[in-house]
Write a protein that holds these residues in place. Structure first.
Motif, PDB file in Angstrom:
ATOM      1  N   ARG A 109       0.413  -7.496   8.030  1.00 31.05           N
ATOM      2  CA  ARG A 109       0.554  -8.291   6.793  1.00 31.05           C
ATOM      3  C   ARG A 109      -0.080  -7.555   5.612  1.00 31.05           C
ATOM      4  O   ARG A 109       0.420  -7.632   4.487  1.00 31.05           O
ATOM      5  CB  ARG A 109      -0.048  -9.669   6.985  1.00 31.05           C
ATOM      6  CG  ARG A 109       0.819 -10.541   7.884  1.00 31.05           C
ATOM      7  CD  ARG A 109       0.363 -11.992   7.915  1.00 31.05           C
ATOM      8  NE  ARG A 109       1.287 -12.768   8.715  1.00 31.05           N
ATOM      9  CZ  ARG A 109       1.165 -12.976  10.029  1.00 31.05           C
ATOM     10  NH1 ARG A 109       0.161 -12.448  10.691  1.00 31.05           N
ATOM     11  NH2 ARG A 109       2.053 -13.705  10.672  1.00 31.05           N
ATOM     12  N   GLN A 110      -1.166  -6.828   5.846  1.00 30.59           N
ATOM     13  CA  GLN A 110      -1.783  -6.035   4.769  1.00 30.59           C
ATOM     14  C   GLN A 110      -0.846  -4.911   4.322  1.00 30.59           C
ATOM     15  O   GLN A 110      -0.741  -4.625   3.130  1.00 30.59           O
ATOM     16  CB  GLN A 110      -3.130  -5.467   5.221  1.00 30.59           C
ATOM     17  CG  GLN A 110      -4.184  -6.533   5.397  1.00 30.59           C
ATOM     18  CD  GLN A 110      -5.455  -6.004   6.061  1.00 30.59           C
ATOM     19  OE1 GLN A 110      -5.421  -5.072   6.855  1.00 30.59           O
ATOM     20  NE2 GLN A 110      -6.575  -6.630   5.734  1.00 30.59           N
ATOM     21  N   ALA A 112       2.442  -5.027   4.512  1.00 26.91           N
ATOM     22  CA  ALA A 112       3.509  -5.692   3.766  1.00 26.91           C
ATOM     23  C   ALA A 112       3.049  -6.024   2.350  1.00 26.91           C
ATOM     24  O   ALA A 112       3.791  -5.815   1.380  1.00 26.91           O
ATOM     25  CB  ALA A 112       3.959  -6.960   4.501  1.00 26.91           C
ATOM     26  N   GLU A 113       1.822  -6.518   2.208  1.00 28.46           N
ATOM     27  CA  GLU A 113       1.296  -6.848   0.876  1.00 28.46           C
ATOM     28  C   GLU A 113       1.153  -5.584   0.027  1.00 28.46           C
ATOM     29  O   GLU A 113       1.485  -5.585  -1.163  1.00 28.46           O
ATOM     30  CB  GLU A 113      -0.048  -7.574   0.994  1.00 28.46           C
ATOM     31  CG  GLU A 113      -0.670  -7.925  -0.344  1.00 28.46           C
ATOM     32  CD  GLU A 113       0.218  -8.775  -1.250  1.00 28.46           C
ATOM     33  OE1 GLU A 113       0.099  -8.634  -2.476  1.00 28.46           O
ATOM     34  OE2 GLU A 113       1.032  -9.573  -0.735  1.00 28.46           O
ATOM     35  N   LEU A 115       2.942  -2.912   0.246  1.00 30.14           N
ATOM     36  CA  LEU A 115       4.292  -2.514  -0.145  1.00 30.14           C
ATOM     37  C   LEU A 115       4.838  -3.411  -1.259  1.00 30.14           C
ATOM     38  O   LEU A 115       5.507  -2.929  -2.177  1.00 30.14           O
ATOM     39  CB  LEU A 115       5.226  -2.522   1.066  1.00 30.14           C
ATOM     40  CG  LEU A 115       4.953  -1.419   2.093  1.00 30.14           C
ATOM     41  CD1 LEU A 115       5.789  -1.643   3.342  1.00 30.14           C
ATOM     42  CD2 LEU A 115       5.222  -0.046   1.506  1.00 30.14           C
ATOM     43  N   ARG A 116       4.519  -4.719  -1.209  1.00 25.65           N
ATOM     44  CA  ARG A 116       4.941  -5.612  -2.296  1.00 25.65           C
ATOM     45  C   ARG A 116       4.272  -5.224  -3.604  1.00 25.65           C
ATOM     46  O   ARG A 116       4.924  -5.201  -4.656  1.00 25.65           O
ATOM     47  CB  ARG A 116       4.643  -7.077  -1.948  1.00 25.65           C
ATOM     48  CG  ARG A 116       5.638  -7.688  -0.970  1.00 25.65           C
ATOM     49  CD  ARG A 116       5.448  -9.191  -0.834  1.00 25.65           C
ATOM     50  NE  ARG A 116       4.260  -9.548  -0.095  1.00 25.65           N
ATOM     51  CZ  ARG A 116       4.192  -9.620   1.239  1.00 25.65           C
ATOM     52  NH1 ARG A 116       5.254  -9.338   1.970  1.00 25.65           N
ATOM     53  NH2 ARG A 116       3.067  -9.967   1.825  1.00 25.65           N
ATOM     54  N   ARG A 117       2.959  -4.920  -3.565  1.00 28.95           N
ATOM     55  CA  ARG A 117       2.252  -4.482  -4.786  1.00 28.95           C
ATOM     56  C   ARG A 117       2.858  -3.192  -5.307  1.00 28.95           C
ATOM     57  O   ARG A 117       3.045  -3.017  -6.508  1.00 28.95           O
ATOM     58  CB  ARG A 117       0.754  -4.292  -4.508  1.00 28.95           C
ATOM     59  CG  ARG A 117      -0.037  -5.573  -4.420  1.00 28.95           C
ATOM     60  CD  ARG A 117      -1.541  -5.332  -4.461  1.00 28.95           C
ATOM     61  NE  ARG A 117      -2.002  -4.307  -3.531  1.00 28.95           N
ATOM     62  CZ  ARG A 117      -2.406  -4.522  -2.276  1.00 28.95           C
ATOM     63  NH1 ARG A 117      -2.393  -5.751  -1.787  1.00 28.95           N
ATOM     64  NH2 ARG A 117      -2.808  -3.538  -1.521  1.00 28.95           N
ATOM     65  N   HIS A 118       3.154  -2.286  -4.401  1.00 28.91           N
ATOM     66  CA  HIS A 118       3.736  -1.010  -4.810  1.00 28.91           C
ATOM     67  C   HIS A 118       5.129  -1.216  -5.403  1.00 28.91           C
ATOM     68  O   HIS A 118       5.482  -0.573  -6.393  1.00 28.91           O
ATOM     69  CB  HIS A 118       3.774  -0.031  -3.635  1.00 28.91           C
ATOM     70  CG  HIS A 118       3.872   1.380  -4.050  1.00 28.91           C
ATOM     71  ND1 HIS A 118       2.907   2.015  -4.795  1.00 28.91           N
ATOM     72  CD2 HIS A 118       4.854   2.296  -3.860  1.00 28.91           C
ATOM     73  CE1 HIS A 118       3.272   3.258  -5.034  1.00 28.91           C
ATOM     74  NE2 HIS A 118       4.463   3.455  -4.480  1.00 28.91           N
ATOM     75  N   ALA A 119       5.895  -2.122  -4.826  1.00 29.30           N
ATOM     76  CA  ALA A 119       7.218  -2.432  -5.369  1.00 29.30           C
ATOM     77  C   ALA A 119       7.089  -2.988  -6.782  1.00 29.30           C
ATOM     78  O   ALA A 119       7.872  -2.627  -7.676  1.00 29.30           O
ATOM     79  CB  ALA A 119       7.950  -3.417  -4.459  1.00 29.30           C
ATOM     80  N   ALA A 120       6.100  -3.857  -7.013  1.00 28.37           N
ATOM     81  CA  ALA A 120       5.881  -4.397  -8.364  1.00 28.37           C
ATOM     82  C   ALA A 120       5.523  -3.264  -9.332  1.00 28.37           C
ATOM     83  O   ALA A 120       6.001  -3.232 -10.476  1.00 28.37           O
ATOM     84  CB  ALA A 120       4.786  -5.459  -8.337  1.00 28.37           C
ATOM     85  N   HIS A 121       4.711  -2.324  -8.879  1.00 20.92           N
ATOM     86  CA  HIS A 121       4.348  -1.177  -9.716  1.00 20.92           C
ATOM     87  C   HIS A 121       5.582  -0.326 -10.043  1.00 20.92           C
ATOM     88  O   HIS A 121       5.767   0.118 -11.174  1.00 20.92           O
ATOM     89  CB  HIS A 121       3.275  -0.334  -9.020  1.00 20.92           C
ATOM     90  CG  HIS A 121       2.922   0.911  -9.757  1.00 20.92           C
ATOM     91  ND1 HIS A 121       2.226   0.891 -10.949  1.00 20.92           N
ATOM     92  CD2 HIS A 121       3.186   2.203  -9.484  1.00 20.92           C
ATOM     93  CE1 HIS A 121       2.084   2.130 -11.379  1.00 20.92           C
ATOM     94  NE2 HIS A 121       2.651   2.953 -10.503  1.00 20.92           N
ATOM     95  N   ASP A 123       8.663  -1.393 -10.183  1.00 22.64           N
ATOM     96  CA  ASP A 123       9.445  -2.151 -11.166  1.00 22.64           C
ATOM     97  C   ASP A 123       8.874  -1.960 -12.571  1.00 22.64           C
ATOM     98  O   ASP A 123       9.623  -1.770 -13.539  1.00 22.64           O
ATOM     99  CB  ASP A 123       9.468  -3.643 -10.813  1.00 22.64           C
ATOM    100  CG  ASP A 123      10.442  -3.981  -9.701  1.00 22.64           C
ATOM    101  OD1 ASP A 123      11.416  -3.215  -9.501  1.00 22.64           O
ATOM    102  OD2 ASP A 123      10.231  -5.015  -9.036  1.00 22.64           O
TER     103      ASP A 123
END
Length: 137
Positions: A109-110, A112-113, A115-121, A123
């Motif tokens: 889960r860490q 995944a989180e 990767l989500r933060r990196h995806a936001a960056h 974007d």
């Protein structure tokens, strides 16, 4: 047999009951029941030690097909287990710059989180790129 040819472990035997028999270096023949997600054939180049027998799921890649570079893979994940190893639990294997890392549910889960933060960056950076390119025109 010539000296320059490697010793190849006998291919595992598929048994009528759905199990697989693997010949190991330290424990002889091991009869194995694979979990439903295991896709490996359990063929080993050399006789494995019993603890080295590995279940693996089909790897899943994060893929992207960009106009500039075409298709490429970003990260690979999959399930992995050493049923006779020191830790016989199932792990998530994550490909990293430092090699494959095997993690449990909390760390998965860490990942995944992160990767989500990196995806936001990414974007955000795409927006910066758009602004910079608009100025170049």
């Amino acid at each position: 047999m010539s000296e320059d040819r490697p010793i190849v472990n006998p291919f595992p035997r598929r048994n009528a009951d759905g199990t697989t028999t693997i010949t190991t270096e330290d424990a002889g023949d091991i009869r194995l029941v694979c979990p439903p997600w295991c896709v490996v054939q359990h063929g080993y180049r050399y006789q494995p030690m019993k603890a080295d027998i590995t279940h693996r799921s089909e790897p899943e890649w994060a893929l992207v097909d960009t106009p500039e570079t075409g298709p490429t893979s970003l990260v690979e994940v999959g399930l992995i287990q050493w049923p006779f190893g020191d830790q016989s639990q199932v792990f998530l294997s994550v490909a990293t710059d430092d090699g494959d890392k095997e993690v449990g549910p909390t760390a998965a889960r860490q990942v995944a989180e992160a990767l989500r933060r990196h995806a936001a960056h990414i974007d955000t950076m795409a927006g910066v790129l758009e602004a910079l390119r608009a100025v170049e025109l």
